[in-house]
Design a protein around this motif. Sequence first.
Motif, mmCIF file in Angstrom:
data_model
loop_
_atom_site.group_PDB
_atom_site.id
_atom_site.type_symbol
_atom_site.label_atom_id
_atom_site.label_comp_id
_atom_site.label_asym_id
_atom_site.label_seq_id
_atom_site.Cartn_x
_atom_site.Cartn_y
_atom_site.Cartn_z
ATOM 1 N N ALA A 8 76.126 -30.757 88.548
ATOM 2 C CA ALA A 8 76.054 -29.753 87.485
ATOM 3 C C ALA A 8 75.182 -28.594 87.946
ATOM 4 O O ALA A 8 74.451 -28.693 88.938
ATOM 5 N N GLN A 62 76.953 -28.145 80.127
ATOM 6 C CA GLN A 62 76.938 -27.963 81.577
ATOM 7 C C GLN A 62 77.737 -29.057 82.280
ATOM 8 O O GLN A 62 78.420 -28.798 83.271
ATOM 9 N N ALA A 92 80.907 -28.372 84.652
ATOM 10 C CA ALA A 92 80.937 -28.830 86.044
ATOM 11 C C ALA A 92 82.213 -29.617 86.327
ATOM 12 O O ALA A 92 82.847 -29.436 87.386
#
Length: 270
Positions: free
Chosen positions: A59, A129, A133
């Motif tokens: 991430a 996040q 990712a």
Amino acid sequence: MAELLKAGAVFFVGFLALYLLIVLVVWLGQERMIFQGHVLPQHYAFSFKADFEEYSIPAADGAILNALLFRSDSSSRGVVLYLHGNRGNLSRWGHMHRPFTQRGYDVLLIDYRGYGKSTGKPTESGLYQDGEAALQWLLQYYEARKIIIYGRSLGSGVAAYLAARNPHQLLILETPYDALTNVIQHQALLPLPGCIFRHHFPTYRYLPAAEGPIYILAGSHDRLIPLYLSKRLQPLIGTPENFKVIQGAGHRNLAAFQAYHFELDRLLLP
């Protein structure tokens, strides 16, 4: 009269004390309520009846996400990014590839930070996040027009966030909420001050910005995320007819109903 006033005062003080206790419990314990992930040792070996590939996805902030990719036995029609609910880890959720691989789609499932073998601590911004990712990782191998974003329960808020910011084929939300804070309010049975919440997941804010078709599948007898909270999203999905209620289903068993599979056939098969 004095006795009645005294009894009323005692009741009010007792109710106020109980209310403040509930507020305190929610303030202090909301992370434990929301993020119920189970940690796995890094050497843990997953076991499923289908073949899979295991990956580590970084991430943006340095957290490392554990991910499983299940491939369809037939020529792939695309890929489903499956964002699971708030409990457990991929040892529990991995089998959810089946409804999609059986229909010709590859499936990527991730454990959020703090879940399973993924590092980090779960937060609302952190889960966004994590989803970002995973999506960016998929875009290395699949065209955006072949990526389906699928969010279940807690994951529906993450899915809506991603769909508002990234190109994709379509968005499917299973047992979603308008905002996670309202789910907690429902469970508490009392109105709680908004200032105590640190995690909101406001799905209702993201859906209007999502491009492409949006479909919602909800159970008529969902006690965890009641149907009325899901229905608040219906006016936001562009085509209200894409909101489907699975009659008789609760929160965790939509896949046990033929109506759920009928809808997946309609959405995923040519």
